[in-house]
Design a protein around this motif. Sequence first.
Motif, PDB file in Angstrom:
ATOM      1  N   GLU A  17       0.810  -1.219   0.000  1.00 56.55           N
ATOM      2  CA  GLU A  17       0.000   0.000   0.000  1.00 56.55           C
ATOM      3  C   GLU A  17       0.844   1.269   0.000  1.00 56.55           C
ATOM      4  OE1 GLU A  17      -2.726  -0.367   3.263  1.00 56.55           O
ATOM      5  OE2 GLU A  17      -4.019  -1.748   2.144  1.00 56.55           O
ATOM      6  N   ASN A  18       2.094   1.174   0.392  1.00 57.27           N
ATOM      7  CA  ASN A  18       2.963   2.348   0.453  1.00 57.27           C
ATOM      8  C   ASN A  18       4.072   2.324  -0.591  1.00 57.27           C
ATOM      9  OD1 ASN A  18       2.020   3.918   2.928  1.00 57.27           O
ATOM     10  ND2 ASN A  18       2.046   1.804   3.618  1.00 57.27           N
ATOM     11  N   ALA A  19       3.979   1.394  -1.517  1.00 57.30           N
ATOM     12  CA  ALA A  19       5.008   1.251  -2.549  1.00 57.30           C
ATOM     13  C   ALA A  19       4.874   2.336  -3.608  1.00 57.30           C
ATOM     14  CB  ALA A  19       4.885  -0.114  -3.210  1.00 57.30           C
ATOM     15  N   PRO A  20       6.012   2.859  -4.056  1.00 55.49           N
ATOM     16  CA  PRO A  20       5.953   3.726  -5.246  1.00 55.49           C
ATOM     17  C   PRO A  20       5.439   2.888  -6.423  1.00 55.49           C
ATOM     18  CG  PRO A  20       8.108   3.868  -4.176  1.00 55.49           C
ATOM     19  CD  PRO A  20       7.367   2.735  -3.532  1.00 55.49           C
ATOM     20  N   ALA A  21       4.659   3.478  -7.276  1.00 53.19           N
ATOM     21  CA  ALA A  21       4.038   2.738  -8.379  1.00 53.19           C
ATOM     22  C   ALA A  21       5.059   1.989  -9.215  1.00 53.19           C
ATOM     23  CB  ALA A  21       3.221   3.680  -9.250  1.00 53.19           C
ATOM     24  N   ASP A  22       6.221   2.593  -9.454  1.00 58.21           N
ATOM     25  CA  ASP A  22       7.207   1.936 -10.306  1.00 58.21           C
ATOM     26  C   ASP A  22       7.910   0.772  -9.615  1.00 58.21           C
ATOM     27  OD1 ASP A  22       8.712   3.533  -8.572  1.00 58.21           O
ATOM     28  OD2 ASP A  22      10.168   4.084 -10.106  1.00 58.21           O
ATOM     29  N   GLN A  23       7.690   0.584  -8.316  1.00 56.79           N
ATOM     30  CA  GLN A  23       8.301  -0.519  -7.578  1.00 56.79           C
ATOM     31  C   GLN A  23       7.309  -1.620  -7.209  1.00 56.79           C
ATOM     32  OE1 GLN A  23      11.671  -0.955  -6.697  1.00 56.79           O
ATOM     33  NE2 GLN A  23      11.722   0.527  -8.352  1.00 56.79           N
ATOM     34  N   LEU A  24       6.048  -1.422  -7.509  1.00 53.67           N
ATOM     35  CA  LEU A  24       5.017  -2.369  -7.085  1.00 53.67           C
ATOM     36  C   LEU A  24       5.243  -3.775  -7.626  1.00 53.67           C
ATOM     37  CD1 LEU A  24       2.507  -2.719  -5.416  1.00 53.67           C
ATOM     38  CD2 LEU A  24       1.158  -1.991  -7.381  1.00 53.67           C
ATOM     39  N   THR A  25       5.603  -3.906  -8.886  1.00 56.55           N
ATOM     40  CA  THR A  25       5.826  -5.228  -9.475  1.00 56.55           C
ATOM     41  C   THR A  25       7.000  -5.937  -8.805  1.00 56.55           C
ATOM     42  OG1 THR A  25       4.955  -4.448 -11.573  1.00 56.55           O
ATOM     43  CG2 THR A  25       6.199  -6.485 -11.620  1.00 56.55           C
ATOM     44  N   VAL A  26       8.055  -5.200  -8.518  1.00 60.81           N
ATOM     45  CA  VAL A  26       9.232  -5.788  -7.870  1.00 60.81           C
ATOM     46  C   VAL A  26       8.868  -6.286  -6.475  1.00 60.81           C
ATOM     47  CG1 VAL A  26      11.538  -5.277  -6.964  1.00 60.81           C
ATOM     48  CG2 VAL A  26      10.835  -4.379  -9.185  1.00 60.81           C
ATOM     49  N   ILE A  27       8.139  -5.479  -5.730  1.00 61.94           N
ATOM     50  CA  ILE A  27       7.736  -5.860  -4.371  1.00 61.94           C
ATOM     51  C   ILE A  27       6.809  -7.063  -4.415  1.00 61.94           C
ATOM     52  CG2 ILE A  27       6.391  -5.090  -2.382  1.00 61.94           C
ATOM     53  CD1 ILE A  27       7.610  -2.258  -2.957  1.00 61.94           C
ATOM     54  N   LEU A  28       5.870  -7.061  -5.330  1.00 60.06           N
ATOM     55  CA  LEU A  28       4.943  -8.187  -5.459  1.00 60.06           C
ATOM     56  C   LEU A  28       5.688  -9.472  -5.801  1.00 60.06           C
ATOM     57  CD1 LEU A  28       1.902  -8.761  -5.325  1.00 60.06           C
ATOM     58  CD2 LEU A  28       1.815  -8.383  -7.780  1.00 60.06           C
ATOM     59  N   ALA A  29       6.623  -9.396  -6.726  1.00 60.13           N
ATOM     60  CA  ALA A  29       7.401 -10.577  -7.104  1.00 60.13           C
ATOM     61  C   ALA A  29       8.238 -11.086  -5.932  1.00 60.13           C
ATOM     62  CB  ALA A  29       8.299 -10.256  -8.294  1.00 60.13           C
ATOM     63  N   ARG A  30       8.850 -10.176  -5.181  1.00 63.48           N
ATOM     64  CA  ARG A  30       9.670 -10.593  -4.036  1.00 63.48           C
ATOM     65  C   ARG A  30       8.830 -11.357  -3.014  1.00 63.48           C
ATOM     66  NH1 ARG A  30      10.341  -7.680   0.327  1.00 63.48           N
ATOM     67  NH2 ARG A  30       9.987  -5.696  -0.718  1.00 63.48           N
ATOM     68  N   TRP A  31       7.643 -10.848  -2.727  1.00 59.72           N
ATOM     69  CA  TRP A  31       6.772 -11.545  -1.779  1.00 59.72           C
ATOM     70  C   TRP A  31       6.262 -12.867  -2.358  1.00 59.72           C
ATOM     71  CZ3 TRP A  31       5.740 -10.774   3.282  1.00 59.72           C
ATOM     72  CH2 TRP A  31       6.175  -9.583   3.847  1.00 59.72           C
ATOM     73  N   ALA A  32       5.941 -12.899  -3.638  1.00 63.17           N
ATOM     74  CA  ALA A  32       5.455 -14.134  -4.272  1.00 63.17           C
ATOM     75  C   ALA A  32       6.526 -15.215  -4.245  1.00 63.17           C
ATOM     76  CB  ALA A  32       5.017 -13.856  -5.708  1.00 63.17           C
ATOM     77  N   LEU A  33       7.782 -14.811  -4.348  1.00 58.66           N
ATOM     78  CA  LEU A  33       8.887 -15.772  -4.359  1.00 58.66           C
ATOM     79  C   LEU A  33       9.165 -16.393  -2.995  1.00 58.66           C
ATOM     80  CD1 LEU A  33      11.334 -13.935  -6.743  1.00 58.66           C
ATOM     81  CD2 LEU A  33      10.406 -16.240  -7.081  1.00 58.66           C
TER      82      LEU A  33
END
Length: 92
Positions: A40-56
């Motif tokens: 919820e606090n991620a910069p938009a350009d980092q959202l995919t990276v954060i999502l992938a890190r958690w998914a992994l």
Amino acid sequence: MYPTLKTVIDGRLVELPGTIAAVRAQLPDADVPTFTHEVENAPADQLTVILARWALRATGADEEDEEVFQRLRAGDHSGCVPADDEAGTGTA
């Protein structure tokens, strides 16, 4: 069909959850508040990276990465290709 993220782990293709809700659903309850806050606090350009890190997290890929990092820190660069060697020939 829900979106997925694809990656290779230990030499095999793996599909990861590709939505915030699907990643959240796979997490242990104790991790959900941290994940929610981070997303919820991620910069938009980092959202995919954060999502992938958690998914992994559920795949063990982070352990595989840590083994590689330890090997590199120890000076073993076997099998590595310099980042500027686009052809993969090792002759940058």
